[in-house]
Write a protein that holds these residues in place. Structure first.
Motif, PDB file in Angstrom:
ATOM      1  N   GLU A 138     -11.788   8.033  19.821  1.00  0.00           N
ATOM      2  CA  GLU A 138     -13.008   8.249  20.586  1.00  0.00           C
ATOM      3  C   GLU A 138     -14.039   7.148  20.363  1.00  0.00           C
ATOM      4  OE1 GLU A 138     -11.721  10.332  18.545  1.00  0.00           O
ATOM      5  OE2 GLU A 138     -10.802  11.842  19.841  1.00  0.00           O
ATOM      6  N   GLY A 139     -13.713   6.189  19.507  1.00  0.00           N
ATOM      7  CA  GLY A 139     -14.630   5.080  19.325  1.00  0.00           C
ATOM      8  C   GLY A 139     -15.626   5.269  18.191  1.00  0.00           C
ATOM      9  N   LYS A 140     -15.472   6.345  17.440  1.00  0.00           N
ATOM     10  CA  LYS A 140     -16.336   6.499  16.264  1.00  0.00           C
ATOM     11  C   LYS A 140     -15.739   5.704  15.112  1.00  0.00           C
ATOM     12  CE  LYS A 140     -18.761  10.560  17.371  1.00  0.00           C
ATOM     13  NZ  LYS A 140     -19.840  11.369  16.797  1.00  0.00           N
ATOM     14  N   ALA A 141     -16.615   5.137  14.308  1.00  0.00           N
ATOM     15  CA  ALA A 141     -16.141   4.303  13.215  1.00  0.00           C
ATOM     16  C   ALA A 141     -16.649   4.802  11.874  1.00  0.00           C
ATOM     17  CB  ALA A 141     -16.585   2.870  13.430  1.00  0.00           C
ATOM     18  N   LEU A 142     -15.865   4.579  10.859  1.00  0.00           N
ATOM     19  CA  LEU A 142     -16.307   4.842   9.493  1.00  0.00           C
ATOM     20  C   LEU A 142     -16.017   3.592   8.676  1.00  0.00           C
ATOM     21  CD1 LEU A 142     -17.420   6.989   7.500  1.00  0.00           C
ATOM     22  CD2 LEU A 142     -15.054   7.440   6.886  1.00  0.00           C
ATOM     23  N   THR A 143     -17.015   3.145   7.959  1.00  0.00           N
ATOM     24  CA  THR A 143     -16.839   1.950   7.146  1.00  0.00           C
ATOM     25  C   THR A 143     -16.186   2.327   5.825  1.00  0.00           C
ATOM     26  OG1 THR A 143     -18.787   0.933   8.117  1.00  0.00           O
ATOM     27  CG2 THR A 143     -18.038   0.072   6.011  1.00  0.00           C
ATOM     28  N   MET A 144     -15.088   1.684   5.515  1.00  0.00           N
ATOM     29  CA  MET A 144     -14.421   1.983   4.259  1.00  0.00           C
ATOM     30  C   MET A 144     -15.038   1.194   3.115  1.00  0.00           C
ATOM     31  SD  MET A 144     -12.473   4.124   5.595  1.00  0.00           S
ATOM     32  CE  MET A 144     -12.030   4.641   3.954  1.00  0.00           C
ATOM     33  N   ALA A 145     -15.457  -0.026   3.370  1.00  0.00           N
ATOM     34  CA  ALA A 145     -16.034  -0.841   2.305  1.00  0.00           C
ATOM     35  C   ALA A 145     -16.788  -2.014   2.886  1.00  0.00           C
ATOM     36  CB  ALA A 145     -14.928  -1.344   1.384  1.00  0.00           C
ATOM     37  N   ILE A 146     -17.763  -2.461   2.136  1.00  0.00           N
ATOM     38  CA  ILE A 146     -18.460  -3.711   2.448  1.00  0.00           C
ATOM     39  C   ILE A 146     -18.184  -4.646   1.285  1.00  0.00           C
ATOM     40  CG2 ILE A 146     -20.682  -4.803   2.824  1.00  0.00           C
ATOM     41  CD1 ILE A 146     -20.975  -2.890   4.853  1.00  0.00           C
ATOM     42  N   LEU A 147     -17.532  -5.756   1.566  1.00  0.00           N
ATOM     43  CA  LEU A 147     -17.046  -6.615   0.489  1.00  0.00           C
ATOM     44  C   LEU A 147     -17.938  -7.806   0.251  1.00  0.00           C
ATOM     45  CD1 LEU A 147     -13.295  -6.511   1.507  1.00  0.00           C
ATOM     46  CD2 LEU A 147     -14.486  -5.114  -0.190  1.00  0.00           C
ATOM     47  N   GLU A 148     -18.092  -8.136  -1.015  1.00  0.00           N
ATOM     48  CA  GLU A 148     -18.901  -9.272  -1.436  1.00  0.00           C
ATOM     49  C   GLU A 148     -17.965 -10.414  -1.863  1.00  0.00           C
ATOM     50  OE1 GLU A 148     -22.405  -9.065  -1.842  1.00  0.00           O
ATOM     51  OE2 GLU A 148     -22.430  -7.049  -0.984  1.00  0.00           O
ATOM     52  N   PRO A 149     -18.504 -11.621  -1.977  1.00  0.00           N
ATOM     53  CA  PRO A 149     -17.664 -12.759  -2.391  1.00  0.00           C
ATOM     54  C   PRO A 149     -16.908 -12.457  -3.685  1.00  0.00           C
ATOM     55  CG  PRO A 149     -19.791 -13.545  -1.658  1.00  0.00           C
ATOM     56  CD  PRO A 149     -19.864 -12.043  -1.630  1.00  0.00           C
ATOM     57  N   GLY A 150     -15.678 -12.906  -3.760  1.00  0.00           N
ATOM     58  CA  GLY A 150     -14.845 -12.643  -4.923  1.00  0.00           C
ATOM     59  C   GLY A 150     -13.916 -11.461  -4.707  1.00  0.00           C
ATOM     60  N   ALA A 151     -14.186 -10.674  -3.681  1.00  0.00           N
ATOM     61  CA  ALA A 151     -13.368  -9.498  -3.429  1.00  0.00           C
ATOM     62  C   ALA A 151     -12.020  -9.876  -2.830  1.00  0.00           C
ATOM     63  CB  ALA A 151     -14.102  -8.553  -2.486  1.00  0.00           C
ATOM     64  N   VAL A 152     -11.033  -9.066  -3.133  1.00  0.00           N
ATOM     65  CA  VAL A 152      -9.699  -9.239  -2.579  1.00  0.00           C
ATOM     66  C   VAL A 152      -9.451  -8.076  -1.648  1.00  0.00           C
ATOM     67  CG1 VAL A 152      -7.256  -9.217  -3.142  1.00  0.00           C
ATOM     68  CG2 VAL A 152      -8.858 -10.424  -4.615  1.00  0.00           C
ATOM     69  N   PHE A 153      -8.908  -8.325  -0.494  1.00  0.00           N
ATOM     70  CA  PHE A 153      -8.585  -7.194   0.371  1.00  0.00           C
ATOM     71  C   PHE A 153      -7.290  -7.402   1.124  1.00  0.00           C
ATOM     72  CE2 PHE A 153     -10.263  -8.846   4.466  1.00  0.00           C
ATOM     73  CZ  PHE A 153     -10.950  -9.947   3.990  1.00  0.00           C
ATOM     74  N   GLY A 154      -6.803  -6.315   1.717  1.00  0.00           N
ATOM     75  CA  GLY A 154      -5.509  -6.350   2.363  1.00  0.00           C
ATOM     76  C   GLY A 154      -4.396  -5.988   1.399  1.00  0.00           C
ATOM     77  N   GLU A 155      -4.771  -5.553   0.197  1.00  0.00           N
ATOM     78  CA  GLU A 155      -3.757  -5.291  -0.828  1.00  0.00           C
ATOM     79  C   GLU A 155      -2.800  -4.187  -0.408  1.00  0.00           C
ATOM     80  OE1 GLU A 155      -7.598  -4.388  -0.808  1.00  0.00           O
ATOM     81  OE2 GLU A 155      -6.213  -2.816  -1.419  1.00  0.00           O
ATOM     82  N   MET A 156      -3.256  -3.306   0.478  1.00  0.00           N
ATOM     83  CA  MET A 156      -2.379  -2.205   0.826  1.00  0.00           C
ATOM     84  C   MET A 156      -1.160  -2.667   1.603  1.00  0.00           C
ATOM     85  SD  MET A 156      -5.304   0.385   1.741  1.00  0.00           S
ATOM     86  CE  MET A 156      -4.227   1.473   2.671  1.00  0.00           C
ATOM     87  N   MET A 157      -1.365  -3.683   2.395  1.00  0.00           N
ATOM     88  CA  MET A 157      -0.234  -4.190   3.170  1.00  0.00           C
ATOM     89  C   MET A 157       0.855  -4.693   2.234  1.00  0.00           C
ATOM     90  SD  MET A 157      -1.851  -6.202   6.286  1.00  0.00           S
ATOM     91  CE  MET A 157      -3.581  -6.506   6.474  1.00  0.00           C
ATOM     92  N   LEU A 158       0.425  -5.393   1.199  1.00  0.00           N
ATOM     93  CA  LEU A 158       1.425  -6.029   0.365  1.00  0.00           C
ATOM     94  C   LEU A 158       2.113  -5.029  -0.531  1.00  0.00           C
ATOM     95  CD1 LEU A 158       0.447  -6.493  -2.854  1.00  0.00           C
ATOM     96  CD2 LEU A 158      -1.141  -8.000  -1.698  1.00  0.00           C
ATOM     97  N   VAL A 159       1.658  -3.816  -0.466  1.00  0.00           N
ATOM     98  CA  VAL A 159       2.235  -2.801  -1.325  1.00  0.00           C
ATOM     99  C   VAL A 159       3.038  -1.818  -0.471  1.00  0.00           C
ATOM    100  CG1 VAL A 159       0.772  -0.776  -1.716  1.00  0.00           C
ATOM    101  CG2 VAL A 159       1.366  -2.306  -3.621  1.00  0.00           C
TER     102      VAL A 159
END
Lengths: 261, 261
Positions: free
Chosen positions: B99-120
């Motif tokens: 329906e186009g509603k969004a929920l923010t999971m995280a706001i990342l700051e420099p130094g953060a790593v993300f996308g780790e779930m894909m690699l797992v």
DNA sequence: GTGCTTATGTGATCCATGTCGCAGAACGGC
DNA sequence: GCCGTTCTGCGACATGGATCACATAAGCAC
């Protein structure tokens, strides 16, 4: 000895006031079935990469303990043991707020591993684990885990994978809670529960939960959960029994699960 | 080439209708600053156990890319790259419902790593990542990760630890959402955000978020978030500026954060 | 300065769930 | 069979946030 440990852990977190937990508390401890032929660790995904010999070695370190329905497997006060493997019965992991409200994080079936967060540096904070059926559980201490499991890349990878799945599930639940109405959440939860269940004799999946337990998982009240369940039943998506839910139409539920309003 | 990639990813998930995302879209691509002296990977916790030489080796594999405020770093359609390392700027990870509603999971700051779930092994499902400031991001392909990172127990353990932290945070949020009123959630979220922030010049922590962005993180509307923020400001717990929140009294917020009703 | 765009303040409804209070039904023990 | 406990089903009512509809203000471009 077993009785000693068991009643030890069974004491409630705050005195004895526990509205969020079953009250049954028999006082005859469960006796181990003598000489189970199956290892505690075979058929546990975590150890799938290990050789039988290796599994055997770890098995030696993981003595089983027995818990009665309603007993606590761990609470904050028990930081010694790190990894639990559920061999038989079911366990409910939950958190409690200061005000005594509880939210169920997971209901675990045999073969499940839990307590992984402790061994990964996390405290379990205010997480509790409670047997909701008579249960048999193997345990490993953090020292043993640190030494034998985390150092093994095969297992470390499995642990990472397992945690990754948990993250995915939690994000899913967060979305549901944040932006879907109760009916959709119920449907989605039922679908999720149904998936982790072997479809019994006649194709239909049966979930053994009371409305109250389901509500704890949903973050809703028992009353509204009951109402929603009645509604689902009237639409022939599920059928109800005392303490059991029979899933009739998974697809229908899945559709409801993504409805917004 | 950079422009090519960037506009490529910037296209919206469903056509061009994106109420849940900033609209700014300049068309002059960011140019790499020539010869940054710092590796993409130093100061990233994930690689803390590695020797400088090893870091250097991995660094070779991880080219930086540049994204403008508002551009998508990844969406479902981009399954090639596995691991992202945020070098500069900020990134918002979020999910969208049909329906186009969004929920923010995280706001990342420099130094953060993300996308780790894909690699797992996890797909990122309907997760999106979007730069909310001009950003510089290093990337590793899944193949590279599989080959060089997951097989290394030092890194696998770090990954597990990182995922464990995420699980803890998510469970915390789930509790908040399920059984705490908005004011407590706002307070708790502000405290959490404040913790991941260096306290600027004069002891006070400043959080750079609009009420709208905060609301996306809370699972609430902008309006009610604004009202709550006004209330907190009137109690001198925070001070407000356009797009920025200054935390005055962390302890006061922490107390509010655990209030139930 | 003027004007445009985005962020914030606020008030008037509405509605999904929570809350409280029972009543009936199903099961377990005896 | 009977009785106590645990589940489930309603109904009346209260309420926190969502929704909608604006008004105002702060910053940016020029």
């Amino acid at each position: 000895m077993i009785e000693q440990c068991a009643t030890d852990v069974a004491s409630a977190p705050n005195g004895d006031w526990r509205p969020w937990s079953p009250h049954r508390r028999e006082n005859n401890p469960l006796q181990p079935k003598n000489s189970e032929p199956f290892s505690c660790l075979s058929s546990v995904e975590l150890f799938a990469d290990l050789s039988p010999a290796e599994i055997e070695a770890i098995d030696q370190m993981a003595p089983a303990r027995y818990f009665r329905n309603g007993e606590f497997v761990f609470s904050q006060s028990e930081p010694v043991t790190a990894l639990f493997i559920l061999k038989k019965g079911r366990v409910r992991i939950f958190r409690v707020t200061e005000e005594g409200k509880a939210l169920t994080m997971a209901i675990l079936e045999p073969g499940a591993v839990f307590g992984e967060m402790m061994l990964v540096g996390q405290r379990m904070y205010d997480n509790y684990a409670e047997a909701i059926e008579d249960a048999e559980i193997c345990q490993l201490s953090s020292a043993e885990v640190e030494q034998f499991l985390l150092s093994d890349p095969r297992i470390a990878t499995r642990i990472a994978r397992h945690l990754g799945e948990q993250v995915a599930r939690l994000e899913e639940r967060l979305i549901d809670l944040a932006l879907r109405p109760l009916q959709a959440r119920v449907a989605s939860t039922l679908v999720r529960l149904a998936e982790s269940q072997r479809p019994s004799r006649f194709g239909y999946v049966t979930i053994s939960l009371t409305h109250d337990q389901l509500a704890g998982l949903l973050g809703a009240t028992r009353e509204s959960t009951s109402k929603t369940m009645a509604d689902l039943a009237s639409r022939n998506l599920i059928r109800q029994g005392r303490g059991r839910i029979i899933i009739i139409d998974v697809d229908g539920l899945s559709i409801l699960a993504r409805k917004m309003a």
